[in-house]
Design a protein around this motif. Structure first.
Motif, PDB file in Angstrom:
ATOM      1  N   LEU A   1       0.821  -1.211   0.000  1.00 25.86           N
ATOM      2  CA  LEU A   1       0.000   0.000   0.000  1.00 25.86           C
ATOM      3  C   LEU A   1       0.858   1.266   0.000  1.00 25.86           C
ATOM      4  CD1 LEU A   1      -2.743  -1.040   2.576  1.00 25.86           C
ATOM      5  CD2 LEU A   1      -2.919  -1.038   0.084  1.00 25.86           C
ATOM      6  N   LEU A   2       2.007   1.207   0.664  1.00 30.37           N
ATOM      7  CA  LEU A   2       2.883   2.368   0.754  1.00 30.37           C
ATOM      8  C   LEU A   2       3.926   2.410  -0.354  1.00 30.37           C
ATOM      9  CD1 LEU A   2       3.468   2.267   4.611  1.00 30.37           C
ATOM     10  CD2 LEU A   2       2.142   3.993   3.374  1.00 30.37           C
ATOM     11  N   GLU A   3       4.061   1.279  -1.059  1.00 30.73           N
ATOM     12  CA  GLU A   3       5.014   1.142  -2.163  1.00 30.73           C
ATOM     13  C   GLU A   3       6.460   1.293  -1.699  1.00 30.73           C
ATOM     14  OE1 GLU A   3       3.685   3.918  -5.110  1.00 30.73           O
ATOM     15  OE2 GLU A   3       2.026   2.633  -5.744  1.00 30.73           O
ATOM     16  N   GLU A   4       6.691   1.036  -0.435  1.00 33.39           N
ATOM     17  CA  GLU A   4       8.020   1.039   0.165  1.00 33.39           C
ATOM     18  C   GLU A   4       7.941   0.312   1.490  1.00 33.39           C
ATOM     19  OE1 GLU A   4      11.295   4.441  -0.577  1.00 33.39           O
ATOM     20  OE2 GLU A   4       9.485   5.157   0.401  1.00 33.39           O
ATOM     21  N   MET A   5       9.094   0.051   2.080  1.00 30.84           N
ATOM     22  CA  MET A   5       9.102  -0.565   3.398  1.00 30.84           C
ATOM     23  C   MET A   5       8.348   0.314   4.393  1.00 30.84           C
ATOM     24  SD  MET A   5      12.299  -1.692   5.866  1.00 30.84           S
ATOM     25  CE  MET A   5      12.644   0.001   6.394  1.00 30.84           C
ATOM     26  N   PRO A   6       7.441  -0.276   5.190  1.00 26.59           N
ATOM     27  CA  PRO A   6       6.714   0.522   6.188  1.00 26.59           C
ATOM     28  C   PRO A   6       7.591   0.849   7.389  1.00 26.59           C
ATOM     29  CG  PRO A   6       6.040  -1.776   6.316  1.00 26.59           C
ATOM     30  CD  PRO A   6       6.963  -1.668   5.132  1.00 26.59           C
ATOM     31  N   VAL A   7       7.304   1.991   7.977  1.00 26.92           N
ATOM     32  CA  VAL A   7       7.974   2.445   9.188  1.00 26.92           C
ATOM     33  C   VAL A   7       6.904   2.842  10.195  1.00 26.92           C
ATOM     34  CG1 VAL A   7       9.479   4.210  10.198  1.00 26.92           C
ATOM     35  CG2 VAL A   7      10.032   3.232   7.954  1.00 26.92           C
ATOM     36  N   LEU A   8       7.004   2.326  11.408  1.00 27.84           N
ATOM     37  CA  LEU A   8       6.059   2.654  12.460  1.00 27.84           C
ATOM     38  C   LEU A   8       6.330   4.058  12.981  1.00 27.84           C
ATOM     39  CD1 LEU A   8       3.814   1.722  14.443  1.00 27.84           C
ATOM     40  CD2 LEU A   8       5.651   0.829  15.890  1.00 27.84           C
ATOM     41  N   VAL A   9       5.289   4.882  13.004  1.00 32.47           N
ATOM     42  CA  VAL A   9       5.368   6.261  13.481  1.00 32.47           C
ATOM     43  C   VAL A   9       4.822   6.310  14.905  1.00 32.47           C
ATOM     44  CG1 VAL A   9       4.389   8.568  13.191  1.00 32.47           C
ATOM     45  CG2 VAL A   9       5.187   7.286  11.184  1.00 32.47           C
ATOM     46  N   THR A  10       5.546   6.926  15.832  1.00 31.43           N
ATOM     47  CA  THR A  10       5.015   7.052  17.201  1.00 31.43           C
ATOM     48  C   THR A  10       4.593   8.481  17.536  1.00 31.43           C
ATOM     49  OG1 THR A  10       7.181   7.408  18.236  1.00 31.43           O
ATOM     50  CG2 THR A  10       6.427   5.122  17.984  1.00 31.43           C
ATOM     51  N   ALA A  11       4.784   9.410  16.597  1.00 32.59           N
ATOM     52  CA  ALA A  11       4.394  10.807  16.851  1.00 32.59           C
ATOM     53  C   ALA A  11       2.891  11.013  16.762  1.00 32.59           C
ATOM     54  CB  ALA A  11       5.101  11.732  15.866  1.00 32.59           C
ATOM     55  N   HIS A  12       2.199  10.169  15.974  1.00 27.49           N
ATOM     56  CA  HIS A  12       0.779  10.388  15.703  1.00 27.49           C
ATOM     57  C   HIS A  12      -0.002   9.088  15.883  1.00 27.49           C
ATOM     58  CE1 HIS A  12       2.112  14.237  14.300  1.00 27.49           C
ATOM     59  NE2 HIS A  12       2.861  13.677  13.379  1.00 27.49           N
ATOM     60  N   HIS A  13      -1.255   9.254  16.294  1.00 26.52           N
ATOM     61  CA  HIS A  13      -2.075   8.118  16.714  1.00 26.52           C
ATOM     62  C   HIS A  13      -1.304   7.368  17.797  1.00 26.52           C
ATOM     63  CE1 HIS A  13      -5.010   8.238  13.098  1.00 26.52           C
ATOM     64  NE2 HIS A  13      -5.409   8.990  14.097  1.00 26.52           N
ATOM     65  N   ASN A  14      -0.798   6.147  17.533  1.00 23.42           N
ATOM     66  CA  ASN A  14      -0.064   5.453  18.605  1.00 23.42           C
ATOM     67  C   ASN A  14      -0.917   5.492  19.873  1.00 23.42           C
ATOM     68  OD1 ASN A  14       1.922   4.307  20.214  1.00 23.42           O
ATOM     69  ND2 ASN A  14       3.248   6.105  20.248  1.00 23.42           N
ATOM     70  N   SER A  15      -2.200   5.101  19.715  1.00 20.48           N
ATOM     71  CA  SER A  15      -3.186   5.404  20.757  1.00 20.48           C
ATOM     72  C   SER A  15      -4.178   4.270  20.976  1.00 20.48           C
ATOM     73  CB  SER A  15      -3.998   6.656  20.379  1.00 20.48           C
ATOM     74  OG  SER A  15      -3.178   7.774  20.198  1.00 20.48           O
ATOM     75  N   ILE A  16      -4.675   4.199  22.192  1.00 21.65           N
ATOM     76  CA  ILE A  16      -5.943   3.532  22.483  1.00 21.65           C
ATOM     77  C   ILE A  16      -6.997   4.624  22.453  1.00 21.65           C
ATOM     78  CG2 ILE A  16      -7.329   2.324  24.198  1.00 21.65           C
ATOM     79  CD1 ILE A  16      -5.217   0.525  23.050  1.00 21.65           C
ATOM     80  N   MET A  17      -7.939   4.525  21.516  1.00 20.37           N
ATOM     81  CA  MET A  17      -8.985   5.523  21.358  1.00 20.37           C
ATOM     82  C   MET A  17     -10.238   5.076  22.116  1.00 20.37           C
ATOM     83  SD  MET A  17      -7.545   7.764  19.362  1.00 20.37           S
ATOM     84  CE  MET A  17      -8.950   8.761  18.850  1.00 20.37           C
ATOM     85  N   THR A  18     -10.871   6.024  22.788  1.00 15.11           N
ATOM     86  CA  THR A  18     -12.078   5.689  23.541  1.00 15.11           C
ATOM     87  C   THR A  18     -13.236   6.601  23.139  1.00 15.11           C
ATOM     88  OG1 THR A  18     -11.749   7.213  25.387  1.00 15.11           O
ATOM     89  CG2 THR A  18     -10.609   5.096  25.500  1.00 15.11           C
ATOM     90  N   LYS A  19     -14.423   6.074  23.336  1.00 15.97           N
ATOM     91  CA  LYS A  19     -15.653   6.867  23.330  1.00 15.97           C
ATOM     92  C   LYS A  19     -16.406   6.454  24.586  1.00 15.97           C
ATOM     93  CE  LYS A  19     -15.822   9.112  19.260  1.00 15.97           C
ATOM     94  NZ  LYS A  19     -16.039  10.556  19.111  1.00 15.97           N
ATOM     95  N   MET A  20     -16.350   7.310  25.588  1.00 12.50           N
ATOM     96  CA  MET A  20     -16.976   6.987  26.863  1.00 12.50           C
ATOM     97  C   MET A  20     -18.478   7.287  26.826  1.00 12.50           C
ATOM     98  SD  MET A  20     -14.692   5.652  28.676  1.00 12.50           S
ATOM     99  CE  MET A  20     -12.911   5.538  28.924  1.00 12.50           C
ATOM    100  N   PRO A  21     -19.276   6.460  27.475  1.00 12.37           N
ATOM    101  CA  PRO A  21     -20.735   6.680  27.450  1.00 12.37           C
ATOM    102  C   PRO A  21     -21.123   7.973  28.151  1.00 12.37           C
ATOM    103  CG  PRO A  21     -20.154   4.958  29.019  1.00 12.37           C
ATOM    104  CD  PRO A  21     -18.917   5.267  28.247  1.00 12.37           C
ATOM    105  N   HIS A  22     -22.042   8.715  27.520  1.00  6.59           N
ATOM    106  CA  HIS A  22     -22.664   9.913  28.096  1.00  6.59           C
ATOM    107  C   HIS A  22     -21.749  11.133  28.171  1.00  6.59           C
ATOM    108  CE1 HIS A  22     -25.793   7.100  29.006  1.00  6.59           C
ATOM    109  NE2 HIS A  22     -25.051   6.464  29.900  1.00  6.59           N
ATOM    110  N   SER A  23     -20.441  10.972  28.003  1.00  9.43           N
ATOM    111  CA  SER A  23     -19.552  12.127  28.114  1.00  9.43           C
ATOM    112  C   SER A  23     -18.625  12.288  26.921  1.00  9.43           C
ATOM    113  CB  SER A  23     -18.717  12.035  29.398  1.00  9.43           C
ATOM    114  OG  SER A  23     -17.997  10.818  29.448  1.00  9.43           O
ATOM    115  N   SER A  24     -18.730  11.427  25.931  1.00  9.05           N
ATOM    116  CA  SER A  24     -17.938  11.600  24.718  1.00  9.05           C
ATOM    117  C   SER A  24     -18.651  12.570  23.777  1.00  9.05           C
ATOM    118  CB  SER A  24     -17.721  10.261  24.011  1.00  9.05           C
ATOM    119  OG  SER A  24     -18.947   9.757  23.502  1.00  9.05           O
TER     120      SER A  24
END
Length: 260
Positions: A97-120
């Motif tokens: 998909l990237l047409e090159e060797m992939p590299v893991l980025v830690t500057a962006h995303h690198n996250s557990i994303m949440t949607k909390m009930p009633h307050s998200s």
């Protein structure tokens, strides 16, 4: 543990045309449960770094100050997180998909994303590249559903093909969100798609693809894992956040990861 994904020329063409790929039941439920269990501990004890709901929406109310929106920098939090982000079985697809060797980025995303009930709150239409700074757009995100994700609890929505479109500056507001009150944007928004995700479903999407997620109107948290990879030749722009955090090459052959 490995990944259950099948892909070929048809999937590569879909990604080029639509900007995303969905793989059903790609990750074993046991692996998802293990990752989710560690995430619950970090959320329960509010282990930093965190992003709170108030930071995202810019409203300094107690409810939002106390609501975790994401666990940041998860690569450094636990070996289970690192193993998933360095999973060898997905690397050949990422390289195609990237047409090159992939590299893991830690500057962006690198996250557990949440949607909390009633307050998200809703996540507005946006492109991730709005706050990423690289030489080109060969970046994509890998989204793992750790539980069921539906319209009720804030599932992802995409605008297919929007990653290839050059929109006018008027299409975006002052925070670079895609405006739903701007008439030329309406046909694009009306073409949005969403899919109910089950535990273990995997979504890959381009950094320029417009996407959003609604608020969580259910009674339980929605928890997802997302990380970003780039092409090895796509350098971050010096002096930006994108250049301040480590990156990890993901060659197609790699030694076994050892616990630290």
């Amino acid at each position: 543990m490995s990944l259950r994904i099948e892909w070929g020329d048809e999937e590569l063409q879909k990604f080029h045309e639509q900007g995303f790929l969905l793989f059903r039941q790609a990750v074993e439920p046991e692996r998802c449960d293990a990752i989710r269990g560690i995430a619950h501990v970090h959320l329960k004890y509010r282990i930093p770094p965190l992003e709170m709901e108030s930071e995202y929406i810019g409203i300094d109310k107690k409810k939002y100050r106390e609501t975790v929106r994401r666990l940041r920098q998860v690569y450094d939090r636990d070996i289970l997180f690192r193993e998933w982000m360095r999973e060898p079985a997905i690397r050949p697809l990422l390289a195609e998909l990237l047409e090159e060797m992939p590299v893991l980025v830690t500057a962006h995303h690198n996250s557990i994303m949440t949607k909390m009930p009633h307050s998200s709150t809703p996540t507005h239409w946006h492109r991730d590249e709005r706050y990423w700074h690289y030489r080109d757009d060969r970046l994509l995100s890998v989204w793992l559903a750790l539980g069921r994700e539906t319209q009720q609890n804030g599932v992802l929505e995409f605008i297919p093909g929007s990653h290839r479109q050059e929109f006018s500056p008027e299409s975006f507001d002052e925070r670079d969100f895609f405006r739903d009150d701007y008439a030329p944007n309406r046909p694009w928004i009306e073409g949005r798609v969403r899919f109910t995700l089950e535990k273990g479903d995997l979504v890959l999407f381009h950094c320029r693809l417009l996407h959003r997620a609604g608020a969580n109107r259910s009674e339980a948290p929605k928890i997802s894992f997302v990380y970003t990879v780039k092409a090895v030749g796509n350098e971050p722009i010096p002096g930006t956040r994108s250049a301040l955090f480590p990156e990890y090459p993901l060659p197609l052959e790699t030694p076994e990861i050892k616990s630290e």
